[in-house]
Design a protein around this motif. Structure first.
Motif, PDB file in Angstrom:
ATOM      1  N   ALA A   1       0.872  -1.171   0.000  1.00 55.49           N
ATOM      2  CA  ALA A   1       0.000   0.000   0.000  1.00 55.49           C
ATOM      3  C   ALA A   1       0.911   1.224   0.000  1.00 55.49           C
ATOM      4  O   ALA A   1       1.436   1.604   1.038  1.00 55.49           O
ATOM      5  N   PRO A   2       1.132   1.839  -1.184  1.00 54.73           N
ATOM      6  CA  PRO A   2       2.180   2.855  -1.317  1.00 54.73           C
ATOM      7  C   PRO A   2       1.963   4.120  -0.498  1.00 54.73           C
ATOM      8  O   PRO A   2       2.937   4.805  -0.189  1.00 54.73           O
ATOM      9  N   GLN A   3       0.721   4.430  -0.141  1.00 56.62           N
ATOM     10  CA  GLN A   3       0.505   5.680   0.608  1.00 56.62           C
ATOM     11  C   GLN A   3       0.720   5.487   2.102  1.00 56.62           C
ATOM     12  O   GLN A   3       0.532   6.411   2.879  1.00 56.62           O
ATOM     13  N   HIS A   4       1.087   4.280   2.501  1.00 59.29           N
ATOM     14  CA  HIS A   4       1.221   4.007   3.923  1.00 59.29           C
ATOM     15  C   HIS A   4       2.643   3.660   4.318  1.00 59.29           C
ATOM     16  O   HIS A   4       3.502   3.453   3.469  1.00 59.29           O
TER      17      HIS A   4
ATOM     18  N   GLY B   1       5.629   4.471  -0.709  1.00 55.17           N
ATOM     19  CA  GLY B   1       5.642   5.040  -2.055  1.00 55.17           C
ATOM     20  C   GLY B   1       6.874   5.878  -2.355  1.00 55.17           C
ATOM     21  O   GLY B   1       7.159   6.167  -3.512  1.00 55.17           O
TER      22      GLY B   1
ATOM     23  N   ASP C   1      -6.225   2.267  -0.415  1.00 51.75           N
ATOM     24  CA  ASP C   1      -4.933   2.523  -1.047  1.00 51.75           C
ATOM     25  C   ASP C   1      -4.705   1.548  -2.192  1.00 51.75           C
ATOM     26  O   ASP C   1      -4.377   1.942  -3.314  1.00 51.75           O
TER      27      ASP C   1
ATOM     28  N   TRP D   1      -9.080  10.450  -3.993  1.00 49.09           N
ATOM     29  CA  TRP D   1      -8.623   9.184  -4.596  1.00 49.09           C
ATOM     30  C   TRP D   1      -8.593   8.001  -3.638  1.00 49.09           C
ATOM     31  O   TRP D   1      -8.339   6.875  -4.045  1.00 49.09           O
ATOM     32  N   GLY D   2      -8.835   8.213  -2.349  1.00 45.62           N
ATOM     33  CA  GLY D   2      -8.903   7.084  -1.424  1.00 45.62           C
ATOM     34  C   GLY D   2      -7.557   6.681  -0.845  1.00 45.62           C
ATOM     35  O   GLY D   2      -6.499   7.046  -1.361  1.00 45.62           O
ATOM     36  N   GLY D   3      -7.601   5.945   0.256  1.00 48.96           N
ATOM     37  CA  GLY D   3      -6.388   5.450   0.891  1.00 48.96           C
ATOM     38  C   GLY D   3      -5.918   6.288   2.057  1.00 48.96           C
ATOM     39  O   GLY D   3      -5.386   5.758   3.027  1.00 48.96           O
ATOM     40  N   VAL D   4      -6.092   7.602   1.967  1.00 50.16           N
ATOM     41  CA  VAL D   4      -5.696   8.481   3.063  1.00 50.16           C
ATOM     42  C   VAL D   4      -6.785   9.513   3.317  1.00 50.16           C
ATOM     43  O   VAL D   4      -7.565   9.843   2.424  1.00 50.16           O
TER      44      VAL D   4
ATOM     45  N   ARG E   1      -0.872  12.272  -5.059  1.00 50.83           N
ATOM     46  CA  ARG E   1      -0.960  10.871  -4.677  1.00 50.83           C
ATOM     47  C   ARG E   1       0.397  10.168  -4.819  1.00 50.83           C
ATOM     48  O   ARG E   1       1.070  10.319  -5.831  1.00 50.83           O
ATOM     49  N   VAL E   2       0.751   9.411  -3.813  1.00 53.49           N
ATOM     50  CA  VAL E   2       1.987   8.618  -3.853  1.00 53.49           C
ATOM     51  C   VAL E   2       1.650   7.251  -4.416  1.00 53.49           C
ATOM     52  O   VAL E   2       0.699   6.621  -3.971  1.00 53.49           O
TER      53      VAL E   2
END
Ligand SMILES: Nc1ncnc2c1ncn2[C@@H]1O[C@H](COP(=O)(O)OP(=O)(O)OP(=O)(O)O)[C@@H](O)[C@H]1O
Ligand SMILES: [Mg+2]
Lengths: 263, 351
Positions: free
Chosen positions: A95-98, A147, B229, B295-298, B349-350
């Motif tokens: 999960a790249p954003q974490h 990420g 994510d 975009w979701g995830g965070v 977004r990453v």
């Protein structure tokens, strides 16, 4: 080899179709306890599909999965992990954003009775794991975002995660692609350590010399079917294995008569 | 890390990081990296407030103005903080306004029939959870886009409520000033300042902290973020993605039920079928002004809280600061667009 003959995993006649593509057309493969099995084959041969089926990600259209003597149905990713199979997927499943910690504990968070994650404990554990596989640096720590890591560093996260659970079987789908020489050596040492502790490894790689170096046995698939398999001792050397694979690619079958009798 | 010297050249223990001159980012930089979106939302709130206060300083020292503000803000807070879970999981819920209306009706129906307020409230939450479960099951197992499915369900639920209510409103004057009523929407003065703090504002603070813990530290919240994510990764790691997705709709249903039950009490125990309708765009605007990306995830719970405060402040503040009513939509749009640009600086977004 150190392996005994008792199979820890038996895949029987696995068939997997994606629409009208048959990715696996009846593969039967046994994995023995304590061995390092090299899984080989061309691009698109079906190696990752087989591994994902073993990991519970794909539900096979036909066939049986037997782990530690028990037929497993239903077979899900959680069931596979609970049965002691950890997989480093080819796409790394991150999960790249974490953060690195969150990724290492994805699906297996350390929680208290209320379900609250134990942040400190997870960070300590992540630090320990990362040191254990020599995956440390001054530019990132367990709280860094995945990420922002390099490709090889991301692979390190996936490997650390597979290591955490002390699994009986560790499946590595192309763990050394995109890795530098030193990093590749680290992965090899890691595989040897896992083997030395009596656990089992399935190793997928395209560099035959790499796979030759660490595997005890080889299982080659070709267009969704088993082509041939053999103990390391049955081959004259890495070049023999490579020659057979060339033959397979050119003629569609390999001459297994050149293999020595199994010991 | 990616130092390519052959392994034989140095013993394996010699870690390359020992000679690595690079440094980690400073603590402050990391803090901004992690909380920038919530901080942006907070700064937006302060700037909006400052802008109005400069235009009418007298009013902006007036406790009555803030009393009215604190009275109206909780409904948006309840809805927006729960929407964070939905958006972060990668879904969208447009059906909550109808659930607000339906839950308010259920609550009032019970109170009208002599149920104690507290008990009726508990059952209303259960009602919200069940409706949310239904919505979640339809979206997840029907494999319909949640945008389309919840848009349809919003009309559908509102339609059922309208058919049942036949244009009637429900009132229960007897329940005003009971213990339960005072517990939910009673007022008390803040240390002799003349500022009347309504109880439902206190509850919305409690709720926000609860959401924050759930989102950031509970297994459920962590998994909501992971599913949003990269749902394939989450699935491969054994997370039951469908269950998490249904879970966010249940949570949204509970928040809508709380809002519904609070709104009717704020109106002194009067319910009309469309009581949630006004909150659809307000809550979504609050969410995005609050810094949760699309975009979701965070996402950020405190950001959503500040966002809810900001969008509630704009209409009342604009009028109070002496702008003609025509200005509010313009200011509203301006603030949304400017904060969106500000949030861009907190990073794209990453991947
Ligand atoms: N999810 C999917 N949907 C459709 N086709 C798929 C899917 N996954 C795999 N395939 C197809 O199945 C075949 C086997 O793919 P697989 O990924 O198992 O190959 P592989 O042996 O791992 O190859 P590589 O060495 O390139 O990783 C390929 O032809 C691929 O296109
Ligand atoms: Mg593959």
């Amino acid at each position: 080899m150190a392996a005994n003959d008792e199979p820890i995993i038996e895949l029987r006649n696995i068939v997997k179709r994606f629409g009208n593509v048959e990715a696996l057309s009846g593969v039967t493969m046994n994995v023995r306890k304590g061995e390092v099995l090299g899984l080989l084959g061309d691009n698109g041969a079906g190696k990752s599909t087989l591994v994902k089926t073993l990991a519970g990600v794909h539900d096979p259209d036909e066939g049986e999965i037997i782990v530690k003597g028990k037929p497993r149905k239903p077979w899900t990713p959680l069931a596979a992990r609970d049965a002691g199979i950890e997989t480093v997927f080819q796409d790394r499943a991150l999960a790249p954003q974490h953060s690195i910690v969150t990724n290492i504990f994805m699906g297996r968070e350390i929680t208290n009775w209320l379900g609250l994650t134990q942040v400190r404990q997870q960070i300590d554990e992540a630090n320990r794991l990362m040191r254990e596989i020599g995956f440390t640096s001054k530019v990132f720590n367990p709280e860094s975002t995945v990420g922002h890591l390099s490709g090889g560093e991301r692979q390190g996260v996936a490997i650390a995660r597979a290591l955490y659970n002390q699994a009986d079987v560790i499946v590595l789908d192309e763990p050394t692609t995109a890795l530098s020489l030193t990093e590749t050596q680290k992965v090899f040492r890691f595989v040897e350590a896992v083997k030395a502790s009596g656990r089992t490894v399935i190793f997928i790689g395209h560099n035959i010399y790499h796979v030759w170096e660490i595997a005890d046995r080889f299982f080659v698939i070709d267009r969704g079917r088993e082509a041939f398999e053999g103990e390391k001792a049955q081959f004259k050397g890495a070049d023999h294995l490579i020659e057979m694979m060339h033959q397979l690619a050119e003629t569609g079958r390999a001459d297994t008569a050149t293999l020595k009798q199994p010991a | 890390m990616s130092d390519a010297t052959p392994a034989a050249a140095k013993p394996p223990e010699a870690d390359a990081s020992a000679v690595d001159a690079r440094r980690e980012q400073s603590t402050w930089f990391r803090f901004y990296r992690r909380n920038g979106r919530a901080l942006n939302a907070f700064i937006t709130l302060v700037l909006v407030w400052g802008f109005f206060a400069v235009n009418n300083p007298v009013l902006f020292l007036n406790p009555i103005f803030y009393g009215a503000f604190l009275f109206s803000v909780p409904a948006t807070v309840f809805l927006t903080t729960a929407l964070v879970f939905v958006i972060v999981s990668g879904e969208l819920d447009l059906a909550f306004p109808s659930v607000v209306g339906a839950a308010g009706g259920v609550f009032m129906y019970m109170v009208m029939n002599g149920f104690p307020v507290l008990g009726a409230f508990g059952l209303t939450l259960l009602f919200g959870a069940v409706i949310g479960l239904g919505i979640g099951l339809i979206v997840v197992y029907g494999r319909i886009s949640s945008l389309v499915a919840t848009l349809g369900l919003n009309f559908f639920i509102l339609g059922i409520v309208n058919l049942l209510a036949q244009g009637r409103t429900i009132t229960a004057p007897a329940a005003v000033d009971t213990f339960g009523y005072r517990l939910f929407v009673g007022k008390w003065e803040l240390f002799g300042t003349g500022l009347q703090v309504p109880m439902h504002f206190v509850w919305c603070l409690v709720w926000t902290v609860f959401c924050w813990v759930l989102f950031k530290y509970h297994r459920f919240g962590v998994r909501v973020q992971l599913v949003g994510d990269n749902s394939d990764s989450a699935r491969q790691m054994g997370i039951n993605v469908e269950r998490i997705r249904v879970g966010v709709f249940v949570f949204s249903g509970i928040a809508a039920a709380i809002t519904g039950a609070v709104l009717v009490q704020m109106a002194n125990m009067v319910w009309f079928p469309t009581s949630g309708k006004a909150y659809l765009l307000i809550a979504l605007a609050a969410l995005f002004v609050g810094g949760t990306p699309t975009w979701g995830g965070v996402g950020t719970i405190f950001g959503a809280f500040f966002g809810a405060l900001t969008v509630t402040l704009i209409p009342s503040g604009a009028v109070a600061a002496g702008f003609a009513g025509f200005w509010t939509d313009f200011l509203f749009g301006l603030v949304i667009i400017l904060t969106m640009i500000a949030h861009r600086f907190s990073g794209a977004r990453v991947r």
